[in-house]
Design a protein around this motif. Structure first.
Motif, PDB file in Angstrom:
ATOM      1  N   VAL A  75       0.856  -1.257   0.017  1.00  7.62           N
ATOM      2  CA  VAL A  75       0.148   0.113   0.027  1.00  7.62           C
ATOM      3  C   VAL A  75       0.998   1.336  -0.081  1.00  7.62           C
ATOM      4  CG1 VAL A  75      -1.763   1.435   1.289  1.00  7.62           C
ATOM      5  CG2 VAL A  75      -1.827  -1.105   1.289  1.00  7.62           C
ATOM      6  N   GLU A  76       0.645   2.141  -1.075  1.00  8.97           N
ATOM      7  CA  GLU A  76       1.839   3.314  -1.194  1.00  8.97           C
ATOM      8  C   GLU A  76       0.702   4.586  -1.071  1.00  8.97           C
ATOM      9  OE1 GLU A  76       4.929   4.358  -1.444  1.00  8.97           O
ATOM     10  OE2 GLU A  76       3.618   6.183  -1.641  1.00  8.97           O
ATOM     11  N   ARG A  77       1.074   5.341  -0.610  1.00  2.64           N
ATOM     12  CA  ARG A  77       0.245   6.645  -0.330  1.00  2.64           C
ATOM     13  C   ARG A  77       0.293   7.469  -1.751  1.00  2.64           C
ATOM     14  NH1 ARG A  77       0.808   9.935   4.888  1.00  2.64           N
ATOM     15  NH2 ARG A  77      -1.028   8.703   5.315  1.00  2.64           N
TER      16      ARG A  77
ATOM     17  N   PRO B  48      17.341   7.330  10.369  1.00  2.00           N
ATOM     18  CA  PRO B  48      17.998   7.599   9.152  1.00  2.00           C
ATOM     19  C   PRO B  48      19.116   6.498   8.792  1.00  2.00           C
ATOM     20  CG  PRO B  48      17.950   9.452  10.662  1.00  2.00           C
ATOM     21  CD  PRO B  48      17.640   8.299  11.356  1.00  2.00           C
ATOM     22  N   LYS B  49      19.091   6.184   7.510  1.00  2.00           N
ATOM     23  CA  LYS B  49      19.860   5.039   6.856  1.00  2.00           C
ATOM     24  C   LYS B  49      19.941   5.427   5.577  1.00  2.00           C
ATOM     25  CE  LYS B  49      17.862   1.828   9.117  1.00  2.00           C
ATOM     26  NZ  LYS B  49      16.690   2.416   9.768  1.00  2.00           N
ATOM     27  N   ASP B  50      21.182   4.827   5.015  1.00  2.00           N
ATOM     28  CA  ASP B  50      21.417   4.873   3.527  1.00  2.00           C
ATOM     29  C   ASP B  50      20.573   3.644   2.706  1.00  2.00           C
ATOM     30  OD1 ASP B  50      22.953   2.680   4.143  1.00  2.00           O
ATOM     31  OD2 ASP B  50      24.764   3.624   4.032  1.00  2.00           O
ATOM     32  N   ILE B  51      20.752   3.733   1.501  1.00  2.00           N
ATOM     33  CA  ILE B  51      20.151   2.509   0.827  1.00  2.00           C
ATOM     34  C   ILE B  51      20.592   1.177   1.081  1.00  2.00           C
ATOM     35  CG2 ILE B  51      19.543   1.775  -1.619  1.00  2.00           C
ATOM     36  CD1 ILE B  51      19.484   4.734  -2.313  1.00  2.00           C
ATOM     37  N   PRO B  52      21.797   1.216   0.941  1.00  2.00           N
ATOM     38  CA  PRO B  52      22.427  -0.572   1.471  1.00  2.00           C
ATOM     39  C   PRO B  52      21.845  -0.846   2.874  1.00  2.00           C
ATOM     40  CG  PRO B  52      24.295   0.902   0.824  1.00  2.00           C
ATOM     41  CD  PRO B  52      22.952   1.767   0.812  1.00  2.00           C
TER      42      PRO B  52
HETATM   43  C1  LIG Z   1      19.070  14.249  -0.766  1.00  2.00           C
HETATM   44  C2  LIG Z   1      19.112  12.863  -0.436  1.00  2.00           C
HETATM   45  C3  LIG Z   1      19.988  12.043  -1.269  1.00  2.00           C
HETATM   46  C4  LIG Z   1      20.212  10.781  -0.873  1.00  2.00           C
HETATM   47  N1  LIG Z   1      21.191   9.907  -1.526  1.00  2.00           N
HETATM   48  C5  LIG Z   1      21.745   8.845  -1.404  1.00  2.00           C
HETATM   49  C6  LIG Z   1      22.658   7.849  -2.058  1.00  2.00           C
HETATM   50  O1  LIG Z   1      23.104   8.358  -3.074  1.00  2.00           O
HETATM   51  N2  LIG Z   1      22.878   6.578  -1.403  1.00  2.00           N
HETATM   52  C7  LIG Z   1      22.053   6.166  -0.509  1.00  2.00           C
HETATM   53  O2  LIG Z   1      22.567   4.886  -0.198  1.00  2.00           O
HETATM   54  N3  LIG Z   1      21.352   6.593   0.025  1.00  2.00           N
HETATM   55  C8  LIG Z   1      20.847   8.066  -0.279  1.00  2.00           C
HETATM   56  N4  LIG Z   1      19.981   8.684   0.541  1.00  2.00           N
HETATM   57  C9  LIG Z   1      19.183   8.011   1.478  1.00  2.00           C
HETATM   58  C10 LIG Z   1      17.847   7.254   0.807  1.00  2.00           C
HETATM   59  O3  LIG Z   1      17.238   8.226   0.393  1.00  2.00           O
HETATM   60  C11 LIG Z   1      17.215   6.506   1.933  1.00  2.00           C
HETATM   61  O4  LIG Z   1      17.989   5.382   2.461  1.00  2.00           O
HETATM   62  C12 LIG Z   1      16.053   5.756   1.407  1.00  2.00           C
HETATM   63  O5  LIG Z   1      15.113   6.509   0.362  1.00  2.00           O
HETATM   64  C13 LIG Z   1      15.061   5.023   2.253  1.00  2.00           C
HETATM   65  O6  LIG Z   1      14.362   4.303   1.757  1.00  2.00           O
HETATM   66  P1  LIG Z   1      12.409   4.040   2.601  1.00  2.00           P
HETATM   67  O7  LIG Z   1      11.844   3.079   1.726  1.00  2.00           O
HETATM   68  O8  LIG Z   1      12.787   3.714   4.102  1.00  2.00           O
HETATM   69  O9  LIG Z   1      11.962   5.454   2.421  1.00  2.00           O
HETATM   70  P2  LIG Z   1      11.279   6.423   1.458  1.00  2.00           P
HETATM   71  O10 LIG Z   1      12.067   6.427   0.446  1.00  2.00           O
HETATM   72  O11 LIG Z   1      11.001   7.614   2.131  1.00  2.00           O
HETATM   73  O12 LIG Z   1      10.105   5.581   1.315  1.00  2.00           O
HETATM   74  C14 LIG Z   1       8.921   5.799   1.963  1.00  2.00           C
HETATM   75  C15 LIG Z   1       7.620   5.381   1.130  1.00  2.00           C
HETATM   76  O13 LIG Z   1       6.469   5.321   1.811  1.00  2.00           O
HETATM   77  C16 LIG Z   1       5.364   5.979   1.548  1.00  2.00           C
HETATM   78  N5  LIG Z   1       4.410   6.415   2.675  1.00  2.00           N
HETATM   79  C17 LIG Z   1       5.049   6.867   3.606  1.00  2.00           C
HETATM   80  N6  LIG Z   1       3.685   7.076   4.783  1.00  2.00           N
HETATM   81  C18 LIG Z   1       2.809   6.203   4.152  1.00  2.00           C
HETATM   82  C19 LIG Z   1       1.473   5.541   4.516  1.00  2.00           C
HETATM   83  N7  LIG Z   1       1.096   6.090   5.771  1.00  2.00           N
HETATM   84  N8  LIG Z   1       0.914   4.988   3.883  1.00  2.00           N
HETATM   85  C20 LIG Z   1       1.386   4.242   2.495  1.00  2.00           C
HETATM   86  N9  LIG Z   1       2.572   4.850   1.965  1.00  2.00           N
HETATM   87  C21 LIG Z   1       3.330   5.626   2.938  1.00  2.00           C
HETATM   88  C22 LIG Z   1       6.173   7.241   0.815  1.00  2.00           C
HETATM   89  O14 LIG Z   1       5.125   7.954   0.067  1.00  2.00           O
HETATM   90  C23 LIG Z   1       7.269   6.450   0.153  1.00  2.00           C
HETATM   91  O15 LIG Z   1       6.958   6.057  -1.123  1.00  2.00           O
HETATM   92  C24 LIG Z   1      19.554  10.154   0.097  1.00  2.00           C
HETATM   93  C25 LIG Z   1      18.861  10.917   0.904  1.00  2.00           C
HETATM   94  C26 LIG Z   1      18.473  12.165   0.574  1.00  2.00           C
HETATM   95  C27 LIG Z   1      17.635  12.901   1.275  1.00  2.00           C
END
Ligand SMILES: Cc1cc2nc3c(=O)[nH]c(=O)nc-3n(C[C@H](O)[C@H](O)[C@H](O)COP(=O)(O)OP(=O)(O)OC[C@H]3O[C@@H](n4cnc5c(N)ncnc54)[C@H](O)[C@@H]3O)c2cc1C
Ligand code: SF4
Ligand code: SF4
Length: 691
Positions: free
Chosen positions: A174-176, A584-588
């Motif tokens: 489920v994605e918002r 907070p964490k990176d992609i890996p």
């Molecule tokens: C400027 C910037 C550059 C970056 N560059 C790098 C990089 O080069 N390499 C790297 O390793 N990391 C990088 N990062 C870190 C990286 O963005 C994160 O590690 C990664 O995006 C985390 O993924 P996530 O799925 O946890 O969160 P998100 O990417 O935030 O995804 C969360 C998803 O959940 C959805 N959502 C939220 N609430 C709800 C809800 N209630 N119901 C349904 N859906 C919902 C959102 O719409 C979103 O699609 C960077 C971060 C920033 C800010």
């Protein structure tokens, strides 16, 4: 009581290495307890939780016909289950066991050895008295549904979904937003390897869409949750796209047809054109003259979009959506509806409304991600006051080939910057805003420094507090940037100014920063500033926390059950965490954690059943006055009201045994297994007896 009514207690006290033994006189505790009535065996041991420690208990139960066991050691959170299981293995009901926490409650919080030992003795005595009143309890088996709900379709949610679906589990994602992909979909390159974000992400997004085991609902939210681990019932509201998903093929003809035209200061800021160019069936048609400004959220407002739009070229699903806040037809009912005319597949449906889906799942993975710090909160940085101050996410979009400028780093006047300042830790590591380190900002600042230099040849100045590069290949990436000639200034930027003090500063922005290595205040004139904003919990994280019955750590990120032993579990059984919603964490790290959450959910589901803790509360119908005080207080919504009988009723499958209702019931009609009056009073009396 077992064993002909004779109480036979085994008492064990743990040194926990030196954790307890350094402060508490452990042998003295064992010796004192050996003289208590009912204690048949009393021992101290270096590590009670170890295999030999547990074996000791098991053997004693058999050899000495023990029917009660007390272990004084660390926190029950950590090892109550370990010892209960050991007791059960030896053939005794596991609930004839009581644990005393003399680590967190004694040795870690007291320095005086004598006093600490007295306290350990008092608590152990109380436990020995209490365990006499224990009754055997039975765990209940509950079947588990073989399906998982994943909330949030960023890289965390996507990875968990694919892992589970590949293992044969039915997944509801489920994605918002209108597309999955989260923040990663906005990046061009990813540090430290500088590989193309889209090349990694978009195939995974497509797999999600195509996977037979995944039901993907975008533009949707979970609004209700009932049930318990193994059998959650979730309500998902699907908001209307005003386009029939099964008919739209994403040809984008309707976008071009929409009577609303977009406009923007940047000539290169294109929407439909950028989409078309990036697609193989591109015909390169350019949109007509623009007249309206609707900020494109995906481009961080750096470009505009129409009321009918698709977030980005590789969006999944490849279906357009109509924005009800700007669509003339939806807002006024007076539009030529050229979008409808253009659509050969008759996909538009302006009558659509919210629809609701009810699903049953065995486990839930929360992967709702993060938001970036809003730099308006730091007025000294003049974000939006000065045109050439950008956030890192805006620059991520700018540098992206399918972004608002087609991959060019350019200022508002269309020229390339000759010098760029990158300000680290904006909103992070700062007592005024967020205390925590956002973990990725140093690295993405380096990435942007590299990309901006590559695209423009500009001089780059990175102003940092500390350079934090603690990942594989990360320090090496920093070295590479040093070799590339990027300037690094150690110091927090105090303010960004636009008034010159010298000829060199005229027409420039000036970073005022104390260089803590050189020991003086610098003024660094630049054409453009990039604010490396930190990572924060999402604005609605409190609602999400409440909905899924999970907790937050300080700062507001969701709290894992145990940072080392259960880093993806939560205190709500069957609810797991993945990605930046946990911190907070990176992609890996996000992907690793998402894999772990999927593995935990899979382990739960593949067992087929779950044993429910029996220390639940129950209501004596005869005593209940029907005042309903308990109902609103239960944090797990486990109590409902039986209107016919005029009494409150506890659903044992939902009750977590927190005891709130027991304490609140004015008529004393609620009792809780394992926390019954005689047990608690015995404990209190024994502690007070020696005060
Ligand atoms: C400027 C910037 C550059 C970056 N560059 C790098 C990089 O080069 N390499 C790297 O390793 N990391 C990088 N990062 C870190 C990286 O963005 C994160 O590690 C990664 O995006 C985390 O993924 P996530 O799925 O946890 O969160 P998100 O990417 O935030 O995804 C969360 C998803 O959940 C959805 N959502 C939220 N609430 C709800 C809800 N209630 N119901 C349904 N859906 C919902 C959102 O719409 C979103 O699609 C960077 C971060 C920033 C800010
Ligand atoms: S109905 Fe809405 S989307 Fe269609 S043309 Fe009119 S304004 Fe555009
Ligand atoms: S608080 Fe006690 S008396 Fe009131 S409804 Fe709940 S159980 Fe009944």
């Amino acid at each position: 009581m077992e064993s002909n009514g004779e109480i036979r207690i085994g008492f064990y006290v743990c040194h926990c290495g030196s954790n307890i033994g350094r402060v508490v006189d452990v042998p003295r505790v064992a010796d004192t307890m050996s003289k208590m009535p009912g204690v048949v065996v009393s021992r101290d041991y270096k590590y009670m939780c170890s295999e030999p420690g547990q074996a000791l208990v098991e053997q004693d139960i058999k050899d000495h016909r023990l029917n009660r066991v007390v272990v004084a050691s660390c926190s029950p959170l950590l090892h109550e289950k370990t010892f209960r299981t050991a007791v059960g293995r030896a053939g005794l009901n596991p609930f004839y066991f009581q644990m005393v926490n003399i680590r967190e409650h004694v040795s870690w919080v007291h320095e005086d050895s004598m006093e600490a030992t007295e306290k350990a003795i008092a608590l152990s005595r109380a436990a020995i008295h209490r365990v006499v009143y224990h009754r055997p309890l039975e765990t209940r088996r509950v079947d588990i549904k073989s399906s998982v709900l994943i909330v949030g379709g960023g890289i965390a949610g996507i990875h968990s979904a694919l892992k589970l679906a590949d293992a044969g589990v039915k997944v509801y994602l489920v994605e918002r937003e209108m597309t999955i992909g989260g923040h990663m979909a906005k990046f061009d390159k990813t540090f430290p390897t500088m590989d193309c974000a889209a090349c990694i992400l978009t195939p995974k997004m497509a797999q999600v869409r195509e996977h037979p085991n995944i039901t993907l609902w975008t533009n949707s939210e979970v609004t209700g949750l009932d049930g318990h681990v193994g059998s959650f019932k979730a309500t998902v509201v699907r908001h209307p796209r005003y386009v029939k998903e099964d008919l739209c093929v994403g040809c984008l003809d309707c976008i071009e047809g929409c009577v609303v035209r977009t406009s923007d200061g940047r000539s290169s800021m294109i929407s439909v054109d950028a989409f078309r160019k990036s697609r193989s069936d591109s015909n390169g048609a350019t949109p007509k003259v623009a007249v309206t400004k609707l900020p494109n959220e995906f481009d961080e407002g750096l470009s505009t979009r129409k009321p009918v739009y698709i977030p980005f070229p590789q969006a999944v699903p490849q279906i357009v959506a109509v924005d009800p806040n700007s669509c003339l037809q939806i807002k006024t009912g007076k539009c030529k509806q050229t979008c409808v005319e253009r659509c050969e597949r008759d996909a538009f449906d302006f009558t659509q409304t919210d629809t609701t889906e009810e699903i049953e799942v065995g486990a839930i993975i929360v992967a709702t991600g993060f938001k970036t710090f809003d730099p308006h909160r730091i007025p000294e940085y003049h974000y939006n006051d000065y045109e050439e101050v950008y956030t890192a996410l805006e620059v991520e979009r700018m540098v992206n080939a399918s972004g608002p400028t087609g991959g060019h780093i350019e200022m508002n006047n269309g020229q390339r910057p000759k010098s760029v300042g990158i300000v680290h830790c904006v909103g992070s590591r700062d007592f005024h805003y967020n205390r925590w380190c956002s973990r990725v900002c140093c690295m993405y600042s380096l990435k942007l420094a590299h990309l901006i230099r590559e695209h423009t040849g500009a001089e780059i100045y990175n102003c940092y507090i500390d350079m934090r590069c603690p990942g594989k290949g990360y320090e090496e990436f920093y070295d590479r940037l040093l070799a590339e000639g990027v300037h690094f200034i150690r110091g927090r930027v105090a303010e960004i100014l636009d008034w010159p003090m010298s000829k060199a500063e005229e027409g420039k922005l000036v970073l005022r920063v104390e260089d803590t290595l050189a020991g003086f205040v610098r003024r660094v004139p630049v054409d453009m500033v990039v604010l490396s904003t930190g990572l924060e919990p999402r604005a609605d994280s409190e609602d999400v926390r409440r909905l899924f019955g999970i907790s937050c750590s300080t700062g507001g990120f969701f709290l894992e059950k145990h940072p080392k032993l259960a880093p993806v579990e939560t205190t709500s059984d069957g609810v797991y965490l993945a990605g930046c919603c946990q911190g907070p964490k990176d992609i890996p790290d996000t992907v690793a954690q998402a894999g772990a959450a999927a593995a935990e959910a899979l382990a739960l589901i593949s067992r087929g059943y779950i044993e429910m803790e029996p220390n639940t509360a129950s209501i004596d119908e005869e005593e209940c006055s029907g005042c309903k005080s308990c109902i609103g207080l239960c944090p797990y919504n486990a109590i409902h009201f039986d209107e016919e009988k005029n009494v409150a009723v506890i659903d044992e499958t939902l009750c977590k045994g927190c005891g709130t209702c027991v304490a609140a019931c004015p008529s004393g009609s609620i009792k809780q297994n394992l926390f019954e009056d005689d047990q608690i009073f015995a404990e209190i009396e024994e502690v007070l007896a020696h005060v």
